[in-house]
Write a protein that holds these residues in place. Structure first.
Motif, mmCIF file in Angstrom:
data_model
loop_
_atom_site.group_PDB
_atom_site.id
_atom_site.type_symbol
_atom_site.label_atom_id
_atom_site.label_comp_id
_atom_site.label_asym_id
_atom_site.label_seq_id
_atom_site.Cartn_x
_atom_site.Cartn_y
_atom_site.Cartn_z
ATOM 1 N N GLY A 1 -18.038 73.617 71.054
ATOM 2 C CA GLY A 1 -17.343 73.009 72.190
ATOM 3 C C GLY A 1 -15.841 73.173 72.108
ATOM 4 N N LYS A 2 -15.289 73.056 70.897
ATOM 5 C CA LYS A 2 -13.839 73.209 70.755
ATOM 6 C C LYS A 2 -13.420 74.670 70.912
ATOM 7 C CE LYS A 2 -9.999 71.508 68.000
ATOM 8 N NZ LYS A 2 -9.125 72.634 68.271
ATOM 9 N N ILE B 1 -18.232 66.883 54.661
ATOM 10 C CA ILE B 1 -17.452 66.571 55.862
ATOM 11 C C ILE B 1 -16.138 65.904 55.480
ATOM 12 C CG2 ILE B 1 -17.371 65.167 57.959
ATOM 13 C CD1 ILE B 1 -20.357 65.561 58.245
ATOM 14 N N ILE B 2 -16.206 64.934 54.565
ATOM 15 C CA ILE B 2 -14.984 64.251 54.123
ATOM 16 C C ILE B 2 -14.043 65.233 53.441
ATOM 17 C CG2 ILE B 2 -14.071 62.485 52.564
ATOM 18 C CD1 ILE B 2 -16.565 60.841 53.098
ATOM 19 N N GLY B 3 -14.607 66.126 52.602
ATOM 20 C CA GLY B 3 -13.772 67.124 51.931
ATOM 21 C C GLY B 3 -13.060 68.025 52.922
ATOM 22 N N GLY B 4 -13.754 68.433 53.975
ATOM 23 C CA GLY B 4 -13.117 69.254 54.992
ATOM 24 C C GLY B 4 -11.982 68.537 55.699
ATOM 25 N N ILE B 5 -12.203 67.249 56.014
ATOM 26 C CA ILE B 5 -11.155 66.463 56.679
ATOM 27 C C ILE B 5 -9.955 66.271 55.760
ATOM 28 C CG2 ILE B 5 -10.614 64.191 57.644
ATOM 29 C CD1 ILE B 5 -13.471 64.062 58.680
ATOM 30 N N LEU B 6 -10.215 66.032 54.457
ATOM 31 C CA LEU B 6 -9.109 65.822 53.508
ATOM 32 C C LEU B 6 -8.252 67.074 53.357
ATOM 33 C CD1 LEU B 6 -10.806 63.734 50.653
ATOM 34 C CD2 LEU B 6 -9.255 62.930 52.444
ATOM 35 N N VAL C 1 -25.685 70.100 62.262
ATOM 36 C CA VAL C 1 -25.915 70.552 63.633
ATOM 37 C C VAL C 1 -24.916 69.894 64.580
ATOM 38 C CG1 VAL C 1 -27.620 70.736 65.484
ATOM 39 C CG2 VAL C 1 -28.348 70.912 63.110
ATOM 40 N N GLU C 2 -24.578 68.645 64.303
ATOM 41 C CA GLU C 2 -23.570 67.951 65.106
ATOM 42 C C GLU C 2 -22.228 68.692 65.035
ATOM 43 O OE1 GLU C 2 -21.957 64.524 67.266
ATOM 44 O OE2 GLU C 2 -23.970 65.257 66.921
ATOM 45 N N LEU C 3 -21.831 69.071 63.824
ATOM 46 C CA LEU C 3 -20.568 69.798 63.677
ATOM 47 C C LEU C 3 -20.617 71.159 64.370
ATOM 48 C CD1 LEU C 3 -19.322 69.152 60.034
ATOM 49 C CD2 LEU C 3 -18.581 68.104 62.159
ATOM 50 N N ILE C 4 -21.768 71.800 64.338
ATOM 51 C CA ILE C 4 -21.897 73.086 65.032
ATOM 52 C C ILE C 4 -21.664 72.897 66.529
ATOM 53 C CG2 ILE C 4 -23.524 74.909 65.646
ATOM 54 C CD1 ILE C 4 -24.838 74.481 62.915
ATOM 55 N N VAL C 5 -22.269 71.857 67.102
ATOM 56 C CA VAL C 5 -22.086 71.570 68.528
ATOM 57 C C VAL C 5 -20.610 71.328 68.841
ATOM 58 C CG1 VAL C 5 -22.611 69.927 70.372
ATOM 59 C CG2 VAL C 5 -24.410 70.657 68.798
ATOM 60 N N SER D 1 -13.542 74.601 57.557
ATOM 61 C CA SER D 1 -13.119 75.171 58.830
ATOM 62 C C SER D 1 -13.094 74.097 59.916
ATOM 63 C CB SER D 1 -14.062 76.315 59.223
ATOM 64 O OG SER D 1 -13.708 76.856 60.473
ATOM 65 N N SER D 2 -14.087 73.216 59.903
ATOM 66 C CA SER D 2 -14.101 72.098 60.857
ATOM 67 C C SER D 2 -13.000 71.100 60.547
ATOM 68 C CB SER D 2 -15.464 71.396 60.820
ATOM 69 O OG SER D 2 -16.498 72.281 61.156
#
Length: 810
Positions: A404-405, A74-79, A396-400, A335-336
């Motif tokens: 939604g986005k 998750i951190i890698g995706g945000i970076l 699963v949280e990121l999928i939701v 992608s997120s």
């Protein structure tokens, strides 16, 4: 008229300027003037490489904090997104241009599709049906209260940063986002904390499994409600989705069961069955996407209905998980991350809303879990720990949030707030649980920690560890040789050492260990002809040895803690460990990995009792030898010191077996001439202890026993020692001390845990048939750590197959 034509032409030209041509798949190469980054395939390869390398580096950095890999991803995706590196427009347009995002999202979603299939394989519906009332109540409270609070929070967000959001879909998405517990992530956190198969771990896993299924149902509802059509359309979407689930249960599941039944244990699963199942996953994803509840649901449902018994499910996991989890799934986090812009959270109001969302998520999840846990008589500290564990978010949280986005239910700022909430709640789980729930404490002292003891009639307890079926025949034959004739007999705790990793199959290992009850006895086997099953069952029934199987499920960096904790809890006098090398057909030794060697070294350093490392060269052959047929020659090389005394004590017990001949060769060192083989001169106390021990051995054990041969050999150099050992003749097993007063007998020693003599005997050039047991006697003066799980007592109250409270599963 001409003006209208010109306007149309201008509009067409403008359209050409603003709508670039789609990227071609492959380039002609840089030598022909093409830039590979302008083409889809080479650019995708570069993106995958960057993502995998970055997430692995972050995972290594976060490893000391004991964080699950999903945090690093998750951190890698945000970076990589517009929050950090993506702020550099040149980097963003070069590595992640807009024209490539469609390809990136497509590949990421295919990876996610098969990962959700693996998640479905991890969920055992039978285990969920067996969930106790307490776990079910905790799961319901852990869903309902945060869902209600999430709906309340959505009202605040719609009046601030989410103005204009459609009311009903937004309320449901917020409720789902705050009520989710990530089942796979929670399992890995529990394994990391040594809680996976404790009472609190089992409770958390059961509640999380129920929560996971409920979350998918709620997500399906949220997706159905997020459509742009009338409410009647949403009803049709839900009804069609329900019809699809019924069709899979009634039509697809029997087909999968038919293929599973035709995949017997011990034989490879047919390639056509694997291909048909994977195509079925894609087809189910197509159907659910056509219905309007996202392709992921179809894959997830197929994973749930795949039969978990037999090798079929395992073969599917083996074919899919490494490629998907290692390469394609991290792309989904990127992608997120490309959609997450932390910079949109600006100003006191936005940051205050972030705090509000985090607080709401924590209070709802932790509070609901704690209240119900206390109501069902769970102690306060365990209840709080359970609440924090249930607050774990993840994929699963990121999928939701992404759904939604994509459906315009969440805007950029709301999306960023919820992503940071998921990251924060998951990140704090491990450190908070470690702070408030510390299961490790010093174990009560017990008397018999060595094989050498004054009371020869006392019970001997052995913790015998093994990695797989390869070690079991030798282990059984060694146990049979160690039975002795004492009235109290022998109790053996056989511990299956199973590595728990980030792979999906790790969860399947947990389910299998629980379902079978014993780690290596497959009670659900279709044919029941497993030789290992027959050997263990027959041996326990026909002998007076009590075998109590256990399983240690941990990563190799910390699995020694399970071994040490078990030895202390079970009051073992000897821990038997498998050597990290195994013998090949040509007689040479092949390593199974340095990590296994490190496990043995850590156990030797911290063990609460004596330790033996078994170099397995097929003691007795590839199967168990019955008591009547057992006929071994065991050699003991005695130089002196506590380890050699412990080795001879153990060999003396083995010599009580009528089928065993014992050869004891004592080396007397004459250091007055030439190179001494001693590394140091024994002190008088050590020498007197050796003499006293050998005198007692000669008087009470060897005297009158025709099966025991005792010789003394005076030596000056190591060459004389080697010649004396080779002159002994053929032995089935050598039992030696780890650190006798002897210089190395080999030029090169890459196995210091075996000591100077053991390393020579384990070398391929010495023998291809003689197994070696290297023994280290427990030293009560040496500093060591205790890893015993809280709740163990000084009384051995365990029953077969059911360890009380420890970090292993039945």
């Amino acid at each position: 008229m001409a003006a209208a034509v010109n306007a149309t032409a201008a509009a067409a030209n403008a359209t050409k300027l603003t709508c670039p041509a789609p990227m071609k798949a492959t380039s002609n190469g840089s030598w022909q003037g093409d830039n590979p980054l302008d083409y889809a395939l080479p650019l995708l390869i570069l993106q995958i490489c960057i993502v995998v390398v970055l997430t692995r580096i972050l995972g290594y950095i976060l490893r000391p904090l004991r964080q699950p890999r999903v945090i690093a991803e998750i951190i890698g995706g945000i970076l990589l997104g517009p929050s950090a590196l993506g702020r550099n427009q040149k980097f963003l347009t070069t590595v992640f241009p807009k024209a490539s995002l469609t390809v990136l999202d497509t590949v990421a979603n295919i990876g996610l599709l098969f990962f959700l299939f693996l998640v479905g394989l991890e969920l055992d519906l039978r285990a969920i049906r067996r969930t106790g009332n307490r776990a079910l109540a905790i799961a319901v409270a852990g869903i309902s209260l945060p869902f209600i609070m999430g709906v309340g929070t959505s009202v605040v967000l719609r009046k601030t940063i989410a103005e204009g959001a459609r009311e009903t879909p937004f309320l449901v998405f917020m409720g789902v986002a705050l009520s989710i517990t990530a089942f796979p992530v929670l399992a890995r956190i529990l394994a990391e904390l040594k809680l996976l198969t404790t009472d609190i771990g089992r409770m958390a896993m059961s509640a999380a499994a129920v929560n996971d299924v409920a979350a998918w149902i709620l997500l399906a509802l949220a997706i159905a409600l997020s459509g742009n059509g009338s409410p009647l359309v949403s009803v049709w979407v839900l009804l069609t989705g329900l019809a699809f689930v019924i069709f899979v249960a009634l039509a697809v599941r029997p087909c999968l069961k038919w293929m599973a039944c035709r995949s017997p244990q011990g034989e490879p699963v047919k390639e056509s069955y694997i291909c048909a199942t994977l195509v079925g996953v894609l087809a189910a994803g197509f159907v659910t996407d056509t219905i309007g509840i996202h392709a992921l649901f179809g894959a997830f449902i197929i994973g749930i209905v795949v039969p978990k018994e037999g090798p079929f499910a395992g073969a599917l996991i083996e074919k899919v998980e490494d490629l998907i989890s290692g390469l394609f799934l991290p792309l989904y986090f990127v992608s997120s991350g490309l959609k997450t812009n932390v910079a949109t959270i600006s100003g006191a109001q936005s940051w205050g809303l972030l705090v509000l969302v985090i607080a709401t998520a924590c209070i709802g999840k932790i509070g609901g879990t704690v209240l119900v846990s206390l109501a069902v008589k769970i102690p306060a500290r365990e209840a709080l720990t359970l609440g924090i564990l249930m607050n774990t978010k993840g994929l699963v949280e990121l999928i939701v949030l992404n759904i939604g986005k994509d459906r315009k239910v969440l805007n950029d700022e709301t999306f960023a707030v919820l992503v940071l909430m998921a990251l924060f709640t998951t990140f704090i789980t491990t450190p908070i649980v470690m702070a408030i729930y510390k299961p490790a404490r010093r174990a009560p002292a017990y008397k018999h920690r060595t094989v050498q003891r004054a009371n020869k009639e006392s019970e001997l307890r052995i913790l015998a560890c093994f990695h797989g079926n390869r070690n079991i025949p030798t282990l059984i034959n060694l146990i049979e040789s160690s039975r002795g004739t004492q009235k109290q007999g022998l109790i053996v705790y056989s511990m299956h050492l199973m590595e728990f990793s980030e792979r999906s199959s790790a969860i399947s290992i947990v389910h299998k260990a629980r379902r079978n009850g014993m780690p290596f006895w497959n009670k659900n086997s279709a044919n029941g002809t497993d030789q290992v099953v027959v050997a263990f069952e027959a041996y326990e029934k026909l002998s007076n040895v009590s075998i109590r199987p256990m399983t240690a499920i941990s990563d190799l960096q910390t699995i020694h803690e399970d071994i040490i904790a078990s030895a202390e809890q079970k009051r073992a006098a000897l821990i038997l460990l498998p050597f990290h090398k195994h013998q090949r057909v040509d007689g040479s030794m092949e390593t199974t990995g340095h990590a296994y060697q490190s496990v043995n070294e850590r156990v030797l350093r911290h063990a609460p009792c004596s330790v033996g490392i078994l170099v397995d060269r097929g003691l007795g052959g590839s199967a168990q030898v019955s008591a009547r047929e057992l006929s071994y020659t065991i050699g003991v090389l005695f130089f002196g010191g506590p380890d050699d005394r412990e080795a001879l004590s153990y060999a003396s017990r083995m010599a009580e077996h009528p089928g065993i001949d014992l050869v004891v060769l004592r080396f007397i060192v004459n250091s007055t001439d030439g190179e001494s083989i001693r590394v140091s001169v024994d002190d008088s106390e050590g020498s007197s202890a050796d003499e006293k021990f050998l005198n007692e051995f000669s008087a009470k054990v060897a005297a009158g026993n025709q099966s025991i041969t005792f010789e003394e050999k005076t030596v000056r150099r190591k060459e004389e020692v080697v010649a004396a050992v080779r002159a002994i003749g053929r032995c089935n097993l050598f039992v030696v001390g780890q650190m006798p007063p002897c210089m190395p007998l080999t030029q090169r020693n890459d196995c210091p845990e075996l000591g100077p003599v053991g390393s020579y005997l384990a070398a391929s050039e010495f023998s291809a048939v003689a197994s070696v047991l290297v023994v280290k006697q427990f030293d009560p003066t040496a500093p060591r750590d205790s890893f015993t799980i809280e709740g163990s007592s000084s009384e051995d109250t365990d029953v077969p197959n059911t360890p009380a409270t420890s970090s292993y599963a039945k």
